[in-house]
Enzyme design. Structure first.
Site, PDB file in Angstrom:
ATOM      1  CD  GLU A 163      23.942  13.737  16.516  1.00  0.00           C
ATOM      2  OE1 GLU A 163      25.130  13.796  16.199  1.00  0.00           O
ATOM      3  OE2 GLU A 163      23.527  14.081  17.623  1.00  0.00           O
ATOM      4  N   GLY A 299      19.172  11.194  25.836  1.00  0.00           N
ATOM      5  CA  GLY A 299      19.055  12.027  27.035  1.00  0.00           C
ATOM      6  C   GLY A 299      18.671  13.421  26.602  1.00  0.00           C
ATOM      7  CB  ALA A 300      19.689  16.288  25.963  1.00  0.00           C
ATOM      8  CG  MET A 301      19.206  16.546  19.125  1.00  0.00           C
ATOM      9  SD  MET A 301      20.718  15.685  18.623  1.00  0.00           S
ATOM     10  CE  MET A 301      21.383  16.848  17.415  1.00  0.00           C
ATOM     11  CD  GLU A 302      24.356  17.666  19.496  1.00  0.00           C
ATOM     12  OE1 GLU A 302      25.167  17.251  18.656  1.00  0.00           O
ATOM     13  OE2 GLU A 302      23.752  16.911  20.282  1.00  0.00           O
ATOM     14  CG  ASN A 303      17.865  19.835  18.018  1.00  0.00           C
ATOM     15  OD1 ASN A 303      18.213  18.965  17.241  1.00  0.00           O
ATOM     16  ND2 ASN A 303      17.043  19.594  19.028  1.00  0.00           N
ATOM     17  CG  HIS A 335      26.931  16.359  26.539  1.00  0.00           C
ATOM     18  ND1 HIS A 335      27.974  15.460  26.549  1.00  0.00           N
ATOM     19  CD2 HIS A 335      26.318  16.186  25.342  1.00  0.00           C
ATOM     20  CE1 HIS A 335      27.989  14.780  25.407  1.00  0.00           C
ATOM     21  NE2 HIS A 335      26.989  15.194  24.652  1.00  0.00           N
ATOM     22  CD  GLU A 336      22.917  17.511  24.695  1.00  0.00           C
ATOM     23  OE1 GLU A 336      23.189  17.778  23.519  1.00  0.00           O
ATOM     24  OE2 GLU A 336      23.011  16.348  25.160  1.00  0.00           O
ATOM     25  CD  GLU A 358      27.725  13.312  20.950  1.00  0.00           C
ATOM     26  OE1 GLU A 358      27.793  13.703  22.131  1.00  0.00           O
ATOM     27  OE2 GLU A 358      26.860  13.719  20.163  1.00  0.00           O
TER      28      GLU A 358
END
EC number: 3.4.11.-
Length: 900
Positions: A163, A299-303, A335-336, A358
C-alpha cells in the site's frame, strides 16, 4: 484589536504535474498465478507470472503497472475457440502462444506496455511473464529487512509493503484497488526459513533443481486488491490461539521471543469475535497471522490474513514493556483487524476514498480497545490523541478536505495524514453519535453485505446509513468530507424567567483568526447541549443547518451553567461569551464537568489564543484551575499545550519563567503520586505518573531531578532496575540536565537493549541533551547503523523539539544530509514526518521563507503539502509571539510578585 492576520501563501506553488491516467480496461486480470524466488544474499528475486485475463476489446497491447522490474519474456495464450483451434490447443498450445515483441516502460508513470505482433481477440487467455527484480532497502515493494540472529549474526528477511502503489515493484500487475482478482502464490525459499502469505500453506515440496530450497504453495485467495497481497520469508517463532469463532490466529516474533507475542495474541483472539459480532459478517479467511518486521516504515499494514507490524506495535515483554506500549499494541491490532472487513472485504474504489478505510479503522480501534480494556478510559484519550490533533491541522489554510482527488502515486502517499486518519475518525465518531449505535450497526452490516468482495465509494456508505437511520446522512456528511475545515460555534445566552435563550452562530475557524471573507462556508452541525443539573446527560439536540439560530431551554434556574457539545463529540471549536465561560470554570475546579469536557474546554481556549481571538494570559489563568485534576488524559492534553507554549517562548529571554509556571502547576499532582506505584493502581495511574515526573524533571524541578539521578545510577549499576513505566521520564530528566558522560551511558544502554521498544524509548529522548557538541553527536548517531531507518526520524525530531539550539541544529542537519534522507524515505510518509518535526517549531517570519526556498530547490513531491503547512505554522507562531509575548511575560512576573 485582534485582527485577522493576512498571511501571504502564494509563497509556495505546486509544480505542474503530468496528467495522470488510470489503466485502460480493455484487458483485466481474473487470477494471478505467481511464483517468486528471492535471493537473500544478492538481494534480487526471480518471478514467474501466469495470469488468467479477460480481453474485453481486441487489442495488440496490454498496459500494466510495473516499477523497478525487468521483464525477460512475455507471451499470451488465448483460450481455445471452437472446432479445430481447440484440438490444436490441446496438443500444441505453443502454436497459439503469441510472444510480445516489445516492452515499453513508462518509468515516471510506473507502467509498462507489452506490444504483440497481432491483435489479442476478445475472450479469455493466459498472460505469461518472466521477470527479475531487486529486494530493495526502501521499505516498500518487495524489500529486505535486516535482523540479527540470537547469536548476533546479521541476516536479511524478504518482506512486502504494497500500500498504496508498490505491488508493481514485486510483480507486473494491474495495481489499482478496483481491479480485483484472486491470487495463487508460490514461494521458493531456503528450507530453514519460514514462508508466509495471505492464505494457508497447501503444499510444500523440495525444489527439483536445488534440494536446499523448498517450494511452498498457498491456497487461492478470495477476490482482492493488489495492495493487500503479502509475503514474508525469514526466521520467526510464533504463538498460536483460536478465536471463539474458529479462526486460527498466530503471532510471529523474532526467533527466541515468542513470549513477547502473547499480549497481541490475546488482543487478536478477543477482537475477531468482537468485529464478527459488530459487523454481523464472519471473518472470511481460515487464518490470520500477525508478524513483527524489523525494518518497517508505517506502524502496521492490514494485508489480508497476514498483517505486518513494526516490532514496537506488536511485541510486549511482561517485564520491560511500559503501559503506553501495551495500549499502543492493543490499538494497532484493533485497527488492522478492523480493516480485514472494512478495506479488505469491501475496498475503496479509488484512493480518493482512502479516508473511509483509515478514518473508520481509526475510530473503531477505540471501540474495540474499550471492549477489551474498559479500564483504559480510551475514548477520553481519543479526544486528546486524534480529535484535537485533527482540529489543529484542519484549521490551517493549507489543510485539505477529507476526500481528495488524487492521481499520481506521489499524491496518494501524501494523503496518509492526520486528516484521513484523525479527522476521518472524528467525523465518524460524530456521525455514530448522531445516528445512534443500533442504526449505525444496521447500516454497516448492510454496507458490508452489499459490497463484499467489491469496491465502494463514500456515498455508498452514506446511502446504507441513511436507509438504516432515516436521517439525511449524505447531506450532513457532505459538508464535513467535501470541504476542508470546520466551524467555530459562537454562543451567547440570556435568561428570561425560567427559560434560557441561547444564541448560536457558526463561521469557519482559521488558525489565524475567524474567517471574515464574504463566501463563508457553512456546515450541517449536530449540536448537543447539557446543563449543570446533569452534566453527563444531553438535554437537547439540534441540527444547525444555517449560519445562526436561537434555542430555548425550558425550566432552568439562572445559576445553572449550560455547556455545548457534551462529550466533546462534535467536530468544532466553541467560543462562549465571557459570562458563560465564567459559569463553567467552577465545573473544572470541582470536577463536575466530565473529564473529556474539562479537556475540551481548555483545548478550545488554547486554540483561540493561538488564533489571536483571546489573550494567552486567559488560558494560563484557566490552566491554574486544573490544580485538583485527577485524570490522566486531561493532564496529558494540558502538558501537550504547555509544551507548545514552552517551545514558542524558547524564542524569548523569559523561557525560565514558563518552566517555573510548569513546575508550580505539576508539583501538587507530582507529590500526590510519588515515585512508587501503590496498591490498587491501574493502567492510567502508571501513565499519569510517567507523564508528571517527566514534565517536572524536564522543567528542572530540583527534587525530581535528584531522585531521577539517584534511580538512574542504581539502574545503570544493576542495583535496582527501573520499572518500564519510569524509564522514559528518568532518561529524559537526566539527559536534559546531563553531560557527555550521561550521553555515553545512554548510548551504551541503547547498544545493550535487546528490545526495540527500549531502543526507541532511548532514541526519542536523546535530543534532550543541551550542549551543542553533544547535540551534534546525537544527530550523527541518528544516521548511524545503530538506528533502524524508520527510527532516524524520531531521533532528529527529538533534537528539534527539545531546545532553541536543537531546533536550529536539526534543521541544518536535515539540509546537509538531504540527499541521503530523501533517498532513504523516497516519497513515503516518513519524509513528511521528518520535515514537520524539524521545522514546525520555528517562530520567525524569515524561517518560513528559508524553508520554502530550500524545498523549491530540493523537491519532495510526497511532502509538498506538509511543506506548505509548516511554512504556515512558522508564520502563525511568529504572529502569536509578536502579539502575546509581552502580556505573557508580565503575567508570569506578576504571578510571583509578593502581594502589596
Amino acid at each position: 484589536n485582534r485582527k485577522h492576520i493576512i498571511i501571504n501563501y502564494d509563497l509556495y506553488t505546486m509544480p505542474e504535474r503530468r496528467p495522470f491516467v488510470r489503466l485502460p480496461t480493455d484487458v483485466y486480470p481474473v487470477n494471478y498465478g505467481l511464483c517468486l524466488k528471492p535471493d537473500l544474499i544478492d538481494f534480487t528475486f526471480e518471478g514467474k507470472l501466469e495470469a488468467i485475463v479477460k480481453v474485453n476489446l481486441a487489442t495488440n497491447q496490454i498496459v500494466m503497472n510495473c516499477a523497478d522490474i525487468d521483464i525477460i519474456t512475455a507471451s499470451f495464450v488465448p483460450e481455445g475457440g471452437e472446432g479445430e483451434g481447440e484440438i490444436l490447443l490441446a496438443f500444441f498450445p505453443f502454436f497459439l502462444e503469441i510472444n510480445a515483441t516489445g516492452f515499453n516502460y513508462q518509468n515516471e508513470d510506473e507502467k509498462v506496455t507489452l506490444s504483440f505482433p497481432s491483435a489479442l481477440q476478445k475472450g479469455s487467455g493466459t498472460l505469461k511473464i518472466d521477470f527479475v527484480g531487486e529486494l530493495n532497502d526502501k521499505m516498500k515493494g518487495f524489500y529486505r529487512s535486516k535482523y540479527a540472529t540470537p547469536a548476533g549474526e546479521i541476516r536479511y528477511a524478504a518482506v512486502t509493503q504494497f500500500e498504496a502503489t508498490d505491488a508493481r515493484r514485486a510483480f507486473p500487475c494491474w495495481d489499482e484497488p478496483a481491479i480485483k482478482a484472486t491470487f495463487d502464490i508460490s514461494l521458493i525459499v531456503p528450507k530453514d526459513r519460514v514462508a508466509l502469505s495471505n492464505m494457508n500453506v497447501i503444499d510444500r515440496k523440495p525444489h527439483p533443481e536445488d534440494d536446499s530450497l523448498l517450494e511452498v504453495k498457498f491456497a487461492t485467495t478470495p477476490i482482492m486488491s493488489t495492495y493487500l497481497v503479502a509475503f514474508v520469508i525469514g526466521e520467526y517463532d510464533f504463538v498460536e490461539g483460536q478465536s471463539s469463532d474458529g479462526v486460527t490466529v498466530r503471532v510471529y516474533t523474532p526467533t527466541g521471543k515468542a513470549e513477547q507475542g502473547k499480549f497481541a495474541l490475546e488482543v487478536a483472539v478477543k477482537t475477531l469475535p468482537f468485529y464478527n459480532d459488530y459487523f454481523n459478517v464472519p471473518y472470511p479467511l481460515p487464518k490470520i497471522d500477525l508478524i513483527a518486521i524489523a525494518d518497517f516504515a508505517a506502524g502496521a499494514m492490514e494485508n489480508w490474513g497476514l498483517v505486518t507490524y513494526r516490532e514496537t506495535a506488536l511485541l510486549i515483554d511482561p517485564k520491560n514493556s511500559c503501559s503506553s506500549s501495551r495500549q499502543w499494541v492493543a490499538l494497532v491490532v484493533g485497527h488492522e483487524l478492523a480493516h480485514q472487513w472494512f478495506g479488505n472485504l469491501v475496498t475503496m474504489e479509488w484512493w480518493t476514498h482512502l479516508w473511509l478505510n483509515e478514518g473508520f479503522a481509526s475510530w473503531i480501534e477505540y471501540l474495540c480497545v474499550d471492549h477489551c480494556f474498559p479500564d483504559y478510559d480510551i475514548w477520553t484519550q481519543f479526544v486528546s490523541a486524534d480529535y484535537t490533533r485533527a482540529l489543529d491541522l484542519d484549521a490551517l489554510d493549507n489543510s485539505h478536505p477529507i476526500e481528495v482527488n488524487v492521481g499520481h502515486p506521489s499524491e496518494v502517499d501524501e494523503i496518509f495524514d492526520a486528516i484521513s486518519y484523525s479527522k476521518g475518525a472524528s467525523v465518524i465518531r460524530m456521525l455514530h453519535n448522531y445516528i445512534g449505535d443500533k442504526d449505525f450497526r444496521k447500516g454497516m452490516h448492510s454496507y458490508l453485505l452489499k459490497f463484499q468482495h467489491r469496491n465502494a465509494a463514500t456515498e455508498d456508505l452514506w446511502d446504507c446509513l441513511e436507509q438504516a437511520s432515516g436521517k439525511p446522512i449524505a447531506l450532513v456528511m457532505r459538508s464535513w468530507t467535501k470541504q476542508m475545515g470546520f466551524p467555530i460555534i459562537v454562543v451567547d445566552q440570556e435568561q428570561q424567567g425560567d427559560d434560557r435563550i441561547l444564541k448560536i452562530s457558526q463561521k469557519k475557524f482559521c488558525a489565524s483568526g475567524p474567517h471574515n471573507g464574504e463566501d463563508c462556508p457553512n456546515w450541517m452541525v449536530p449540536i448537543s447541549i447539557c446543563t449543570g443539573e446533569d452534566p453527563g446527560c444531553t438535554k437537547l439536540k439540534v441540527l444547525l443547518d444555517s449560519p445562526e439560530t436561537t434555542i430555548t431551554i425550558n425550566n432552568i434556574s439562572p445559576d445553572q451553567w449550560v455547556k455545548i457539545n457534551p462529550g466533546t463529540v462534535g467536530f468544532y471549536r466553541i467560543q462562549y461569551s465571557s459570562a458563560m465561560l465564567e459559569g463553567l470554570l467552577p465545573g473544572i475546579r470541582d470536577l463536575t464537568l466530565l473529564p473529556v469536557d474539562r479537556l475540551g474546554l481548555q483545548n478550545d481556549l488554547f486554540s483561540l489564543s493561538r488564533a489571536g481571538m483571546i489573550s494567552t494570559v486567559e488560558v494560563l489563568k484557566l490552566m491554574e484551575a486544573f490544580v485538583n485534576e485527577p485524570n490522566y488524559t486531561v493532564w496529558s492534553d494540558l502538558s501537550c499545550n504547555l509544551g507548545v507554549l514552552s517551545s514558542l517562548l524558547s524564542h524569548t529571554d523569559f523561557h525560565e519563567e514558563i518552566q517555573e509556571f510548569i513546575r508550580d502547576l505539576f508539583t501538587p499532582i507530582g507529590l500526590k503520586l510519588g515515585w512508587e506505584c501503590k496498591q490498587g493502581e491501574g493502567h492510567l495511574d502508571a501513565l499519569l505518573r510517567g507523564l508528571v515526573l517527566g514534565k517536572l524533571g524536564k522543567a528542572g524541578h530540583k527534587p525530581t531531578l535528584e531522585e531521577a539521578r539517584r534511580r538512574f545510577k542504581d539502574h545503570v549499576e544493576g542495583k535496582q532496575i527501573l520499572s518500564a513505566d519510569l524509564r522514559s521520564p528518568v532518561y529524559l530528566t537526566v539527559l536534559k540536565h546531563g553531560d557527555s558522560a550521561t550521553l555515553d551511558t545512554m548510548l551504551k544502554l541503547h547498544k545493550q537493549a535487546d528490545m526495540q521498544e527500549e531502543k526507541n524509548r532511548i532514541e526519542r529522548v536523546l535530543g534532550a541533551i543541551s550542549a551543542p557538541d553533544l547535540i551534534q553527536k546525537v544527530l550523527t548517531f541518528a544516521l548511524s547503523e545503530d538506528v533502524r531507518p524508520q527510527d532516524t526520524v524520531s531521533v532528529i525530531g527529538g533534537v528539534a523539539g527539545s531546545s532553541k539550539h536543537g531546533r536550529k541544529a536539526a534543521w541544518k542537519f536535515v539540509k546537509d544530509n538531504w540527499e541521503e534522507l530523501h533517498n532513504r524515505y523516497q516519497g513515503g510518509f516518513l519524509i513528511s514526518r521528518l520535515i514537520k518535526l524539524s521545522v514546525d517549531g520555528f517562530a520567525i517570519d524569515k524561517m518560513a521563507a528559508e524553508v520554502k526556498s530550500f524545498f523549491e530547490s530540493h523537491q519532495a513531491p510526497a511532502a509538498e503539502r506538509t511543506v506548505q503547512q509548516c511554512c504556515e505554522n512558522i508564520l502563525l507562531n511568529a504572529a502569536w509571539l509578536k502579539r502575546d509575548a509581552d502580556d505573557i511575560h508580565q503575567y508570569l512576573l506578576k504571578r510571583k510578585a509578593p502581594p502589596v
